[in-house]
Motif scaffolding. Structure first.
Motif, PDB file in Angstrom:
ATOM      1  N   VAL A  18       0.839  -1.197   0.000  1.00 51.54           N
ATOM      2  CA  VAL A  18       0.000   0.000   0.000  1.00 51.54           C
ATOM      3  C   VAL A  18       0.879   1.254   0.000  1.00 51.54           C
ATOM      4  O   VAL A  18       0.608   2.225  -0.720  1.00 51.54           O
ATOM      5  CB  VAL A  18      -0.947  -0.003   1.215  1.00 51.54           C
ATOM      6  N   ARG A  22       0.954   4.094  -2.939  1.00 48.04           N
ATOM      7  CA  ARG A  22       0.731   5.531  -2.713  1.00 48.04           C
ATOM      8  C   ARG A  22       1.904   6.357  -3.287  1.00 48.04           C
ATOM      9  O   ARG A  22       1.696   7.450  -3.825  1.00 48.04           O
ATOM     10  CB  ARG A  22       0.542   5.807  -1.230  1.00 48.04           C
ATOM     11  N   SER A  59      -5.649   4.114  -6.613  1.00 49.29           N
ATOM     12  CA  SER A  59      -6.419   4.609  -5.467  1.00 49.29           C
ATOM     13  C   SER A  59      -7.243   3.494  -4.852  1.00 49.29           C
ATOM     14  O   SER A  59      -7.301   3.343  -3.618  1.00 49.29           O
ATOM     15  CB  SER A  59      -7.333   5.759  -5.909  1.00 49.29           C
ATOM     16  N   ARG A  60      -7.885   2.684  -5.702  1.00 48.08           N
ATOM     17  CA  ARG A  60      -8.670   1.550  -5.186  1.00 48.08           C
ATOM     18  C   ARG A  60      -7.771   0.538  -4.491  1.00 48.08           C
ATOM     19  O   ARG A  60      -8.112  -0.014  -3.441  1.00 48.08           O
ATOM     20  CB  ARG A  60      -9.431   0.891  -6.331  1.00 48.08           C
ATOM     21  N   ALA A  62      -4.842   1.117  -3.045  1.00 45.43           N
ATOM     22  CA  ALA A  62      -4.376   1.691  -1.780  1.00 45.43           C
ATOM     23  C   ALA A  62      -5.469   1.690  -0.722  1.00 45.43           C
ATOM     24  O   ALA A  62      -5.181   1.670   0.479  1.00 45.43           O
ATOM     25  CB  ALA A  62      -3.869   3.110  -2.009  1.00 45.43           C
ATOM     26  N   ASP A  63      -6.728   1.678  -1.177  1.00 49.04           N
ATOM     27  CA  ASP A  63      -7.860   1.637  -0.237  1.00 49.04           C
ATOM     28  C   ASP A  63      -8.237   0.216   0.155  1.00 49.04           C
ATOM     29  O   ASP A  63      -9.225   0.005   0.870  1.00 49.04           O
ATOM     30  CB  ASP A  63      -9.072   2.338  -0.852  1.00 49.04           C
ATOM     31  N   GLY A  64      -7.488  -0.782  -0.330  1.00 46.60           N
ATOM     32  CA  GLY A  64      -7.711  -2.150   0.125  1.00 46.60           C
ATOM     33  C   GLY A  64      -8.214  -3.117  -0.909  1.00 46.60           C
ATOM     34  O   GLY A  64      -8.393  -4.302  -0.611  1.00 46.60           O
ATOM     35  N   ASP A  65      -8.437  -2.669  -2.157  1.00 44.05           N
ATOM     36  CA  ASP A  65      -8.925  -3.561  -3.211  1.00 44.05           C
ATOM     37  C   ASP A  65      -7.729  -4.177  -3.930  1.00 44.05           C
ATOM     38  O   ASP A  65      -7.183  -3.601  -4.857  1.00 44.05           O
ATOM     39  CB  ASP A  65      -9.808  -2.779  -4.191  1.00 44.05           C
TER      40      ASP A  65
END
Length: 382
Positions: A18, A22, A59-60, A62-65
């Protein structure tokens, strides 16, 4: 492997992945001109559209997907970023790839469960031909003639007579006559604990395994056996060894990630030596060695520790391999060879080893390998 995809719901990305995502996201934003304080650069409209799609995917992610990057063409992406931002992008991509390489423990466990099911073993440890899992505190030991309360441990067969007796005794008490059976009435057969075992699974990693499309079956077999030991025989000590030009101890994850590239050598000599060391570390346990291979040994370790490869196989390689096999048998081990090919050289090696007491040879194909290995593990009667 059949059935639902065990990785359909993947784990979240690792924390370090992650962080790398980023970093890459910030780099992409600066190149595309969407980042804070950045200005539109030399990117064309087509480039900006590709970068915008990449930003959304990162972005997805890094958000956990973890699956968000599945549709990204890594080669095309690297070329685009290299053209627009230089080597920094390539380094960022490499950090992300390294951080998210391989499978998580939960994903490996799922794969193992599927492989175990495909090998014909139920979640309760029952084998491919209806055999019952043996060992430890589970149901495979000899009955003692006594019964015990269901659920205390293990997966034991029902003792119907004792269960009916307990229910009858309970119903004789006031207020219990109308309830035919309660959970606390159920009794199971008491068994003697079976021997725990030290088990070495030796898997041929040579290129011929991949060329013959046998490598996936070998990997599934190792995952199935690992899942079986983890869930039903935790007292056993399973040792996984891969052997090519040299042999090395592997985790299930390392085997799954193995690159089946063209590396010469089938160093069974080295693999048996590692197996013998494992058996000695657990000398109080019953010893079992399972060998999965499609060829005769073509490499051995020299006195200096370097691998010696020869094709056709050198007599010295066969001599040292058989001597190491004898040393393993001298430790009291049962050794089973699962041969995945049939050619004159392999048949000659088979004739050499199967005359030894304690050795069994099984011919197998890709489809039946898992069931045969698991069955042999569960049936250690010799």
């Amino acid at each position: 492997m059949g059935g639902p995809d065990p990785l359909a719901d993947p784990d979240p990305p690792p924390e370090e992945a992650v962080v790398a995502a980023r970093e890459l996201l910030a780099l992409v934003a600066s190149v595309s001109g969407t980042g804070p304080g950045s200005e539109p650069g030399s990117a064309s409209e087509e480039d900006r559209l590709e970068l915008a799609a990449l930003e959304r995917a990162l972005s997805r992610y890094a958000d956990g997907d973890r699956g968000a990057l599945g549709g990204v063409d890594a080669v095309a992406l690297e070329r685009l970023l290299d053209r627009l931002s230089g080597r920094e992008a390539g380094r960022a991509l490499a950090r992300l790839d390294e951080a998210d390489h391989g499978l998580s423990p939960r994903e490996l466990r799922r794969l193992g469960e599927v492989a175990l099911r495909d090998a014909g073993v139920s979640r309760h440890g029952r084998g491919a031909r209806g055999g019952v899992h043996r060992g430890g505190t589970a149901s495979g030991g000899e009955p003692t003639g006594s019964s015990r309360l269901f659920g205390e441990d293990g997966d034991r067969p029902l003792d119907a007579v004792a269960t009916v007796r307990e229910a009858a005794l309970r119903r004789s008490r006031p207020g219990e006559r109308d309830v035919a059976l309660r959970a606390e009435d159920v009794r199971v057969v008491e068994t003697e604990p079976s021997e725990a075992a030290a088990v070495s699974l030796l898997v041929d990693l040579s290129h011929s395994m991949a060329a013959r499309s046998l490598h996936e079956a070998a990997t599934r077999t190792a995952l199935a056996l690992h899942a079986l030991v983890s869930t039903h025989r935790p007292e056993d000590r399973l040792h996984l060894v891969g052997f090519g030009e040299r042999a090395r101890e592997l985790s299930p994850g390392e085997l799954v990630a193995h690159d089946w590239r063209r590396v010469p050598g089938t160093n069974l000599h080295h693999a048996l030596r590692l197996a013998r060391a494992h058996l000695r570390r657990h000398c109080g346990l019953r010893s079992q060695v399972l060998v999965v291979t499609d060829g005769e040994p073509t490499a051995h370790l020299g006195e200096d520790g370097d691998a010696r490869f020869a094709w056709p196989p050198a007599p010295r390689t066969v001599e040292l391999t058989v001597a190491e096999l004898d040393a393993v048998l001298g430790e009291g081990a049962e050794v089973t060879f699962f041969l995945l090919a049939d050619d004159p050289r392999l048949r000659a090696f088979q004739a050499l080893v199967e005359r030894r007491r304690g050795v069994r040879v099984v011919h197998a194909g890709a489809e039946g390998l898992g069931a045969l290995v698991v069955e042999r593990y569960l049936d250690r009667s010799g």
